[in-house]
Design a protein around this motif. Structure first.
Motif, PDB file in Angstrom:
ATOM      1  N   GLU A  87      -1.655  -5.376  14.471  1.00  0.00           N
ATOM      2  CA  GLU A  87      -0.700  -4.320  14.148  1.00  0.00           C
ATOM      3  C   GLU A  87      -0.629  -4.020  12.653  1.00  0.00           C
ATOM      4  OE1 GLU A  87       3.062  -5.205  15.932  1.00  0.00           O
ATOM      5  OE2 GLU A  87       2.197  -5.608  17.913  1.00  0.00           O
ATOM      6  N   ARG A  88      -1.628  -4.440  11.919  1.00  0.00           N
ATOM      7  CA  ARG A  88      -1.682  -4.160  10.484  1.00  0.00           C
ATOM      8  C   ARG A  88      -3.003  -3.481  10.162  1.00  0.00           C
ATOM      9  NH1 ARG A  88      -2.305  -8.710   5.719  1.00  0.00           N
ATOM     10  NH2 ARG A  88      -2.835  -7.258   4.039  1.00  0.00           N
ATOM     11  N   LYS A  89      -2.922  -2.344   9.466  1.00  0.00           N
ATOM     12  CA  LYS A  89      -4.132  -1.621   9.085  1.00  0.00           C
ATOM     13  C   LYS A  89      -4.708  -2.222   7.808  1.00  0.00           C
ATOM     14  CE  LYS A  89      -2.964   2.723  11.355  1.00  0.00           C
ATOM     15  NZ  LYS A  89      -2.740   4.196  11.200  1.00  0.00           N
ATOM     16  N   ARG A  90      -6.006  -2.464   7.865  1.00  0.00           N
ATOM     17  CA  ARG A  90      -6.709  -3.069   6.734  1.00  0.00           C
ATOM     18  C   ARG A  90      -7.900  -2.190   6.354  1.00  0.00           C
ATOM     19  NH1 ARG A  90      -5.415  -8.786   7.075  1.00  0.00           N
ATOM     20  NH2 ARG A  90      -4.223  -9.185   8.986  1.00  0.00           N
ATOM     21  N   GLU A 133      -7.410  -1.746  12.373  1.00  0.00           N
ATOM     22  CA  GLU A 133      -6.128  -2.365  12.692  1.00  0.00           C
ATOM     23  C   GLU A 133      -6.338  -3.706  13.371  1.00  0.00           C
ATOM     24  OE1 GLU A 133      -2.382  -1.452  15.617  1.00  0.00           O
ATOM     25  OE2 GLU A 133      -2.965   0.167  14.253  1.00  0.00           O
ATOM     26  N   GLU A 187     -10.907   1.987   7.862  1.00  0.00           N
ATOM     27  CA  GLU A 187      -9.592   1.420   8.172  1.00  0.00           C
ATOM     28  C   GLU A 187      -9.626   0.819   9.572  1.00  0.00           C
ATOM     29  OE1 GLU A 187      -5.796   3.806   8.556  1.00  0.00           O
ATOM     30  OE2 GLU A 187      -5.565   3.029   6.507  1.00  0.00           O
TER      31      GLU A 187
END
Length: 210
Positions: A153-156, A150, A148
């Motif tokens: 500001e978005r976790k991928r 980030e 995981e």
């Protein structure tokens, strides 16, 4: 202005400069660890990446695509990325790389294709410091697993690959790949012995195929 002039000279040598000065003025510098806001990245029409090394933290904008070799820059710093998003030359960072090239098959076009088995890559590096040119380096690339990460500001959930370097220089490159598209989203790549650049792809560049 002298820095901008030097960038123009360098980039023109690799192809036609596109929107150079305007985009350089739009680049953002900041302390290491500070990330641009997602809305700032979305508001720009240009492909963007964040690069950090021992001395520089900056958002770089795409300036030129010369038959697959793309140039990303600010008004004072520039990094060239080869096809497959490999760092193949730098100027103005903490360490200078004149050139890096893959000899033979290049798995970085789509790392997903190597599967689970390690893949060997033959590299050549050119460094002005120490006048080291044609340095032979072997990279052994392997899939590590999902991780995981980030970005903006978005976790991928990305797939991590590691490349162990040996021969003329020792080190380790790390790549985080989108498993659905094969696109590189983040990497840590050797620039010179003991020096690395960390790169996050903020707004990917989608090359037009003729």
């Amino acid at each position: 202005m002298a820095g901008v002039g030097l960038m123009v000279l360098l980039l023109t040598g690799c192809g036609t400069l596109q929107r150079g000065v305007d985009m350089a003025r739009g680049a953002v510098f900041g302390p290491k660890g500070v990330r641009p806001a997602p809305e700032e990245v979305a508001a720009s029409p240009y492909a963007q990446l964040l690069i950090e090394d021992d001395a520089v933290s900056a958002v770089m904008l795409l300036g030129n695509d010369d038959d697959g070799r793309t140039a990303w820059f600010t008004d004072q710093h520039v990094v060239f990325l080869c096809e497959g998003d490999l760092v193949c030359g730098t100027h103005g960072l903490s360490a200078r790389l004149d050139d890096m090239r893959i000899v033979g098959p290049n798995p970085f076009v789509d790392l997903r294709a190597i599967g689970q088995a390690p893949f060997t890559v033959d590299r050549r590096y050119d460094w002005h410091d120490g006048y080291r040119y044609g340095v032979q380096v072997t990279g052994t690339v392997r899939r590590v697993g999902e991780e995981e990460v980030e970005i903006l500001e978005r976790k991928r959930t990305l797939v991590r690959y590691e490349e162990q370097l040996s021969g003329g220089v020792d080190g380790k490159n790390i790549y985080w790949i989108d498993p659905a598209t094969g696109q590189l989203r983040k990497s840590r790549q050797l620039v010179a012995p003991g020096h690395y650049a960390e790169i996050e792809i903020l707004k990917p560049y989608r090359r037009r195929v003729q």
